[in-house]
Design an enzyme around this catalytic site. Structure first.
Site, PDB file in Angstrom:
ATOM      1  N   HIS A  35       0.635  -1.227  -0.117  1.00 36.37           N
ATOM      2  CA  HIS A  35      -0.080   0.051   0.122  1.00 36.37           C
ATOM      3  C   HIS A  35       0.790   1.232  -0.059  1.00 36.37           C
ATOM      4  O   HIS A  35       0.234   2.429   0.150  1.00 36.37           O
ATOM      5  CB  HIS A  35      -0.873  -0.090   1.274  1.00 36.37           C
ATOM      6  CG  HIS A  35      -0.271   0.142   2.616  1.00 36.37           C
ATOM      7  ND1 HIS A  35       0.418  -0.839   2.931  1.00 36.37           N
ATOM      8  CD2 HIS A  35      -0.100   1.119   3.428  1.00 36.37           C
ATOM      9  CE1 HIS A  35       1.048  -0.594   4.323  1.00 36.37           C
ATOM     10  NE2 HIS A  35       0.772   0.700   4.368  1.00 36.37           N
TER      11      HIS A  35
ATOM     12  N   HIS B 153       1.952   6.966   0.034  1.00 30.91           N
ATOM     13  CA  HIS B 153       1.138   6.027   0.769  1.00 30.91           C
ATOM     14  C   HIS B 153      -0.404   5.987   0.347  1.00 30.91           C
ATOM     15  O   HIS B 153      -0.974   6.941   0.770  1.00 30.91           O
ATOM     16  CB  HIS B 153       1.069   6.513   2.552  1.00 30.91           C
ATOM     17  CG  HIS B 153       0.796   5.680   3.438  1.00 30.91           C
ATOM     18  ND1 HIS B 153      -0.495   5.328   3.737  1.00 30.91           N
ATOM     19  CD2 HIS B 153       1.244   4.628   4.322  1.00 30.91           C
ATOM     20  CE1 HIS B 153      -0.617   4.532   4.517  1.00 30.91           C
ATOM     21  NE2 HIS B 153       0.428   4.191   4.898  1.00 30.91           N
TER      22      HIS B 153
END
Lengths: 87, 160
Positions: free
Chosen positions: B65, B80
């Site tokens: 992620h 992120h």
């Protein structure tokens, strides 16, 4: 030089947010702050990439090594963050 | 001053198509208060994260992620995808690169399923921040509509 072993408590290990918290804490001290994993990989606690590269998981044991000005305080402060539960 | 040091400025393009906004809009204080690093956040309209510059993948997080791309100048950019998405343990994310890969600006890095991530209750707003603030003198941020790999979102002045 000071060193002590700590255990990672966070359930999701050391991902971006915990790594950020560790490096912020480590960066408050002038001394060298390093983290060593059981397999011998050692990185500076003052850099995000190094911390993430360790890929630390819950219950991993790591050794914090500090050397220089404020090494005793830095050891305890960084150790506390390593044992913090973030989620 | 007679001597002006030449500044090194690294321009980083948006890794996502969508809207570039202030980090303060990220519903996570660690990012919103720029505790992790300075930058912007992108509200994406599609799920392909591309590289913001030519560089090397300094780290792909194992739950896919987030990743860090390092530029030759020493600047490292953390992207992120979403907030608290570490909890998805990789579900909804498909990495197209691995740590150590050399990448070009605009090259796709991670595909993600926006609808799935949102259905699980996680915002998809994506902080794009400096992973190593110590090499950064100053960051100029650009907000507004952006196209992935095209519009500059951050101009980073590198410390001498």
């Amino acid at each position: 030089m000071q060193q002590q072993t700590f255990t990672i408590k966070n359930s999701t290990g050391v991902h971006a947010r915990p790594a950020g918290a560790i490096l912020k804490k480590a960066s408050q001290f002038a001394c060298k702050v390093e983290i060593e994993k059981a397999d011998g990989t050692r990185v500076s606690a003052k850099g995000m990439v190094g911390l993430l590269k360790l890929g630390l998981k819950q219950n991993d044991q790591v050794t914090v090594i500090t050397d220089g000005d404020g090494e005793v305080e830095a050891l305890q402060a960084v150790g506390e963050v390593l044992e913090t539960v973030f989620e | 001053m007679f001597f002006k040091k030449k500044k090194t400025i690294v321009s980083l393009v948006s890794p996502l198509t969508g809207t570039s906004v202030s980090l303060s809009e990220v519903p996570d204080p660690a990012f919103a208060e720029a505790l992790l690093g300075d930058g912007v956040a992108i509200k994406p309209t599609n799920g392909v994260l591309v590289s913001p510059c030519d560089g090397i993948v300094a780290h792909l997080i194992d739950t896919h992620h987030a990743c860090i791309v390092g530029h030759d100048s020493g600047v490292e950019v953390l992207m992120h995808i979403g907030v608290n998405t570490v909890q998805l343990k990789g579900e909804g994310f498909k990495p197209l690169i691995k740590t150590g890969d050399v990448v070009k600006q605009g090259q796709p890095l991670i595909e993600f399923d926006m609808a799935f991530i949102e259905s699980k209750g996680y915002p998809v707003i994506t902080p794009v921040i400096m992973a190593n603030g110590e090499v950064v003198e100053q960051v100029t941020k650009h907000t507004g509509e952006v196209k992935a790999g095209d519009n500059t979102v951050l101009d980073v002045e590198v410390k001498k």
